[in-house]
Every structure is written in C-alpha cells, then in structure tokens.
Design a protein around this motif. Structure first.
Motif, PDB file in Angstrom:
ATOM      1  N   GLY A 228     -24.248   6.331   7.101  1.00 50.76           N
ATOM      2  CA  GLY A 228     -25.425   6.075   7.933  1.00 50.76           C
ATOM      3  C   GLY A 228     -25.379   4.705   8.573  1.00 50.76           C
ATOM      4  O   GLY A 228     -25.688   4.541   9.765  1.00 50.76           O
ATOM      5  N   ASP A 229     -24.994   3.700   7.787  1.00 52.27           N
ATOM      6  CA  ASP A 229     -24.861   2.343   8.327  1.00 52.27           C
ATOM      7  C   ASP A 229     -23.789   2.288   9.411  1.00 52.27           C
ATOM      8  O   ASP A 229     -23.931   1.576  10.421  1.00 52.27           O
ATOM      9  CB  ASP A 229     -24.516   1.360   7.208  1.00 52.27           C
ATOM     10  N   ALA A 230     -22.700   3.046   9.204  1.00 59.89           N
ATOM     11  CA  ALA A 230     -21.617   3.069  10.196  1.00 59.89           C
ATOM     12  C   ALA A 230     -22.101   3.655  11.519  1.00 59.89           C
ATOM     13  O   ALA A 230     -21.722   3.193  12.602  1.00 59.89           O
ATOM     14  CB  ALA A 230     -20.424   3.862   9.656  1.00 59.89           C
ATOM     15  N   ILE A 231     -22.935   4.678  11.448  1.00 65.47           N
ATOM     16  CA  ILE A 231     -23.490   5.275  12.670  1.00 65.47           C
ATOM     17  C   ILE A 231     -24.319   4.248  13.423  1.00 65.47           C
ATOM     18  O   ILE A 231     -24.138   4.031  14.634  1.00 65.47           O
ATOM     19  CB  ILE A 231     -24.347   6.513  12.314  1.00 65.47           C
ATOM     20  N   ILE A 232     -25.212   3.574  12.728  1.00 63.66           N
ATOM     21  CA  ILE A 232     -26.096   2.600  13.383  1.00 63.66           C
ATOM     22  C   ILE A 232     -25.296   1.452  13.982  1.00 63.66           C
ATOM     23  O   ILE A 232     -25.601   0.971  15.090  1.00 63.66           O
ATOM     24  CB  ILE A 232     -27.133   2.073  12.371  1.00 63.66           C
ATOM     25  N   SER A 233     -24.253   1.033  13.284  1.00 66.18           N
ATOM     26  CA  SER A 233     -23.461  -0.115  13.764  1.00 66.18           C
ATOM     27  C   SER A 233     -22.747   0.179  15.074  1.00 66.18           C
ATOM     28  O   SER A 233     -22.359  -0.745  15.796  1.00 66.18           O
ATOM     29  CB  SER A 233     -22.447  -0.530  12.697  1.00 66.18           C
ATOM     30  N   GLN A 234     -22.554   1.441  15.414  1.00 59.73           N
ATOM     31  CA  GLN A 234     -21.836   1.815  16.631  1.00 59.73           C
ATOM     32  C   GLN A 234     -22.771   2.271  17.747  1.00 59.73           C
ATOM     33  O   GLN A 234     -22.311   2.676  18.817  1.00 59.73           O
ATOM     34  CB  GLN A 234     -20.827   2.932  16.308  1.00 59.73           C
ATOM     35  N   MET A 235     -24.076   2.198  17.521  1.00 59.63           N
ATOM     36  CA  MET A 235     -25.036   2.634  18.537  1.00 59.63           C
ATOM     37  C   MET A 235     -25.330   1.529  19.541  1.00 59.63           C
ATOM     38  O   MET A 235     -25.339   0.345  19.190  1.00 59.63           O
ATOM     39  CB  MET A 235     -26.344   3.067  17.861  1.00 59.63           C
ATOM     40  N   ALA A 236     -25.598   1.925  20.753  1.00 60.11           N
ATOM     41  CA  ALA A 236     -26.041   0.956  21.762  1.00 60.11           C
ATOM     42  C   ALA A 236     -27.505   0.580  21.541  1.00 60.11           C
ATOM     43  O   ALA A 236     -27.937  -0.494  21.939  1.00 60.11           O
ATOM     44  CB  ALA A 236     -25.853   1.549  23.161  1.00 60.11           C
ATOM     45  N   PHE A 237     -28.259   1.486  20.881  1.00 59.79           N
ATOM     46  CA  PHE A 237     -29.685   1.234  20.606  1.00 59.79           C
ATOM     47  C   PHE A 237     -29.957   1.351  19.105  1.00 59.79           C
ATOM     48  O   PHE A 237     -30.680   2.259  18.659  1.00 59.79           O
ATOM     49  CB  PHE A 237     -30.567   2.236  21.373  1.00 59.79           C
ATOM     50  N   PRO A 238     -29.360   0.482  18.305  1.00 57.51           N
ATOM     51  CA  PRO A 238     -29.481   0.616  16.841  1.00 57.51           C
ATOM     52  C   PRO A 238     -30.914   0.502  16.338  1.00 57.51           C
ATOM     53  O   PRO A 238     -31.242   1.049  15.286  1.00 57.51           O
ATOM     54  CB  PRO A 238     -28.613  -0.529  16.307  1.00 57.51           C
ATOM     55  N   GLU A 239     -31.765  -0.180  17.104  1.00 55.67           N
ATOM     56  CA  GLU A 239     -33.153  -0.360  16.663  1.00 55.67           C
ATOM     57  C   GLU A 239     -33.941   0.957  16.706  1.00 55.67           C
ATOM     58  O   GLU A 239     -35.037   1.058  16.131  1.00 55.67           O
ATOM     59  CB  GLU A 239     -33.852  -1.402  17.537  1.00 55.67           C
ATOM     60  N   ARG A 240     -33.388   1.985  17.338  1.00 56.21           N
ATOM     61  CA  ARG A 240     -34.074   3.269  17.442  1.00 56.21           C
ATOM     62  C   ARG A 240     -33.567   4.277  16.401  1.00 56.21           C
ATOM     63  O   ARG A 240     -33.768   5.480  16.537  1.00 56.21           O
ATOM     64  CB  ARG A 240     -33.923   3.830  18.854  1.00 56.21           C
ATOM     65  N   CYS A 241     -32.908   3.753  15.379  1.00 58.51           N
ATOM     66  CA  CYS A 241     -32.392   4.612  14.313  1.00 58.51           C
ATOM     67  C   CYS A 241     -32.722   3.980  12.965  1.00 58.51           C
ATOM     68  O   CYS A 241     -32.605   2.764  12.801  1.00 58.51           O
ATOM     69  CB  CYS A 241     -30.887   4.805  14.455  1.00 58.51           C
ATOM     70  N   ILE A 242     -33.133   4.787  12.007  1.00 58.44           N
ATOM     71  CA  ILE A 242     -33.405   4.297  10.666  1.00 58.44           C
ATOM     72  C   ILE A 242     -32.576   5.095   9.665  1.00 58.44           C
ATOM     73  O   ILE A 242     -32.507   6.326   9.741  1.00 58.44           O
ATOM     74  CB  ILE A 242     -34.913   4.384  10.326  1.00 58.44           C
ATOM     75  N   ASN A 243     -31.914   4.387   8.767  1.00 59.82           N
ATOM     76  CA  ASN A 243     -31.068   5.027   7.763  1.00 59.82           C
ATOM     77  C   ASN A 243     -31.845   5.153   6.457  1.00 59.82           C
ATOM     78  O   ASN A 243     -32.046   4.179   5.747  1.00 59.82           O
ATOM     79  CB  ASN A 243     -29.798   4.192   7.554  1.00 59.82           C
ATOM     80  N   LEU A 244     -32.269   6.374   6.131  1.00 58.48           N
ATOM     81  CA  LEU A 244     -33.009   6.622   4.896  1.00 58.48           C
ATOM     82  C   LEU A 244     -32.137   7.232   3.811  1.00 58.48           C
ATOM     83  O   LEU A 244     -32.635   7.604   2.748  1.00 58.48           O
ATOM     84  CB  LEU A 244     -34.202   7.551   5.171  1.00 58.48           C
ATOM     85  N   ALA A 245     -30.828   7.325   4.056  1.00 59.50           N
ATOM     86  CA  ALA A 245     -29.929   7.873   3.039  1.00 59.50           C
ATOM     87  C   ALA A 245     -29.990   7.009   1.781  1.00 59.50           C
ATOM     88  O   ALA A 245     -29.795   5.806   1.829  1.00 59.50           O
ATOM     89  CB  ALA A 245     -28.498   7.931   3.567  1.00 59.50           C
ATOM     90  N   GLY A 246     -30.293   7.632   0.659  1.00 54.61           N
ATOM     91  CA  GLY A 246     -30.399   6.909  -0.597  1.00 54.61           C
ATOM     92  C   GLY A 246     -31.732   6.244  -0.825  1.00 54.61           C
ATOM     93  O   GLY A 246     -31.964   5.687  -1.903  1.00 54.61           O
ATOM     94  N   SER A 247     -32.626   6.286   0.170  1.00 53.63           N
ATOM     95  CA  SER A 247     -33.926   5.612   0.053  1.00 53.63           C
ATOM     96  C   SER A 247     -35.070   6.566  -0.244  1.00 53.63           C
ATOM     97  O   SER A 247     -36.180   6.127  -0.562  1.00 53.63           O
ATOM     98  CB  SER A 247     -34.240   4.849   1.350  1.00 53.63           C
TER      99      SER A 247
END
Length: 351
Positions: A228-247
């Motif tokens: 999930g973190d890897a996906i966000i790190s490669q996005m042009a708009f990372p602020e529009r994604c939240i990683n809830l995996a494991g949370s």
C-alpha cells in the motif's frame, strides 16, 4: 432443523459458504444454523442474517488435537443438533460432530471419513465445477442433486448485510470524507506477489480515478501495508489516497468496503467480501484461475489474459510479479471499471 456447520478457515471459502446457509433457509425458513469457525470469522458471520450463532473454533488450522476435539464435541451433546454439515474435507474436521453424537453428519468423502460422516457424498468434480456448488449441494438429499445442473437457478450468491450506522461509524473513525466517492483497492494476495497486480499499475490507476474526483482507500492486512505504501509513493496525487492496510479490524474493513463506490482487487479474500457486499468489482487474475472460486456477483468483472491454472509462487520480474498480471494495463482496468459504473464518471458521487 437445528444444524451445526463446521465452517472453512479461509476468508474466501467462508464467504462462499453463505450460499449454503441462504439455500438452507430457502428450503426451511425455520432452520436454525450455527457455524463453528475460527474466532476471526465472527466479523463475517455476524453480517450473515441466516446464521443464528457463531461458535469460535479454538484450534488452529492444521491442529489435530484429538483430546480437545473430543472435549469440544462432548460439550455440544446437549445442544440438540439434528444435523451437522462439515465443509472442510479433512478427517479432523469431521471429529467434533461425531464426538457430539449429532444424528446426521453430512459432508463430502474427503479424507476417507467413513464412520465419522453417516451422510457421506462422493464428489464428482466435473459434475460440480465450482466450490459454491459443492457447498450448496450439501443442503439437499444426496439422491436429489447429482450435478450442478440439478441445483435451483440462479444460485443464491453470498450477501453480507452492513447496517448503515456501522458504515457511518467506520467512516468517522478513519476520517473518510462524506461527499467524496471512495474507490477501494485490495492489492494483497496470499503466497506473495505472483498473484498481485503490480503496485505501479495500481498507482497509475489511482491517479486516473483521482482525476475523476475519487478518493482511494487501500485495504488489507498488516502484511499488505508495504505494498500500500509503495502504491502511494508512486502516485502523482498521493494526498488523495489513504492506506488502511493493517489499520482496520476485519469488521471495520467490511463496513468501509460497503461504503465504496467500487473495488479493484487481486484474487483474495477481500475480493469475495466485496462481491458479497454488491460493490462493482474488477477482479484481476494471473496464474490462479477464476474457474473454481470466482467472485460471486453480477456486478463483478474479471480480467485475465491467460487460461489454465499455473502453480506459480514467484513471477517473472525482479519484484516477483507474474507477466500475465504485468500485461493487464491500468487503462484496461479503468475502462472496465467505468463500464461497471455505467460508463459515466459523473456516477462517482457520494450517496
């Protein structure tokens, strides 16, 4: 008819077992169904209206523990079960109903369970190609259903029920927006990256959806947090994604998936949950085949570019992804997802 179900230990299998419970209630609306399964299954069983009671199975998957199984069975003798249906095919899974002295004990032959089961069925895999068909068949007398063609159609698919207040509470707990449409990603899969769509494809798709005014929510277990973190790190708009995996707990994840406009998922347990929640779903397959355990939903779109089953634990590239999943381009997934949402991006609005 009071029935004890010995349930499966995997999320996807547990979801498919709900079709059996729904059929049992159709045959006999007064049927009382209790399911013995691992404690984590309660989050799912509590959202199955057909199940009157979830009984935690204290023994781990693969644990024989004959003495404990005898004690468990003995403790159930006064519960007045008329029938037990054993869904796993293992020898040990049939022990508890036997020790409980339940009069009718139904299941597929599996690991030579003669004696333990007295309503034993011999499985013709060609006659029942889908796992869900094999589960549903156990609701009927053995001489009435000889193949999947004998099952009433359409099949009753799994259908989880999420209360509105639970969904609202989950969104508040994780500070998810009320007005912005949510698209869920389930990028994890058992047995490593060979069954996963690449993180960089998920990132590209996420940006395409963000341009349609969506917010991306990533679901999964703790072991999926890294992808999930890897996906966000490669996005042009990372602020529009939240990683809830494991949370989230499993129950919270179910409640939040119910809030999503659509889900994009690998072949995983969460895929089956999304299907049971009636969410528009794009299911991405590579080496594993959807022929046996497809997502059971009229709103699911399967994308797979190869045929057959490939027992692969590691893929072709350096990250371990399989080439058949690498070849599924984000543009294709976006197109199929938009088709599910009526080919109209304006449908991505919060209800």
């Amino acid at each position: 008819m009071k029935t004890l179900i010995i349930g499966p230990s995997w999320v996807g299998d547990m979801m498919m077992s709900q079709s059996l419970y729904r059929v049992m209630k159709t045959i006999n609306p007064e049927a009382e169904i209790e399911v013995m399964a691992p404690a984590w299954c309660r989050a799912l069983l509590n959202k199955m209206p057909e199940v009157s009671k979830a009984i935690p199975m204290p023994l781990g998957h693969g644990q024989f523990a004959l003495k404990q199984r005898y004690q468990l069975g003995k403790s159930l003798r006064n519960d007045n079960y008329e029938q037990a249906i054993v869904l796993p095919n293992s020898f040990k899974s049939a022990l508890i109903p036997f020790f409980a002295s339940i009069p009718k004990r139904t299941g597929w032959k599996g690991e030579q369970r003669y004696g333990l089961l007295n309503d034993i069925r011999t499985l013709d895999k060609q006659a029942f190609p889908l796992m869900v068909e094999r589960y549903i068949a156990l609701a009927y007398p053995k001489d009435k259903v000889l193949s999947a063609n004998d099952l009433p159609k359409p099949l009753l698919y799994p259908k989880l029920v999420v209360e509105a207040q639970d969904a609202i509470k989950a969104k508040i707990e994780f500070n998810l927006p009320e007005q912005m449409p949510l698209i869920g990603f389930c990028p994890g899969a058992e047995f490593g990256p060979a069954k996963r769509w690449p993180d960089y494809h998920y990132a590209k798709l996420a940006d395409m959806l963000v341009e349609q005014e969506a917010k991306i929510v990533i679901f999964g277990s703790d072991k999926d947090k890294q992808v999930g973190d890897a996906i966000i790190s490669q996005m042009a708009f990372p602020e529009r994604c939240i990683n809830l995996a494991g949370s989230t707990s499993l129950e919270q994840a179910v409640n939040l998936i119910a809030c999503c406009k659509a889900i994009v998922s690998n072949d995983s347990g969460l895929m089956h949950i999304a299907a049971a929640l009636g969410r528009p779903l794009v299911a991405l397959y590579g080496p594993s085949s959807p022929d046996f355990t497809p997502p059971l939903s009229d709103k699911a779109e399967i994308i797979r570019l190869i045929s057959g089953y490939h027992k692969v634990r590691r893929g072709d590239d350096q990250a371990g992804y399989h080439q058949s999943l690498i070849d599924i381009k984000p543009e294709l997934v976006f197109e199929r997802l938009m088709k599910l949402l009526d080919n109209d991006a304006s449908h991505l609005v919060a209800e």
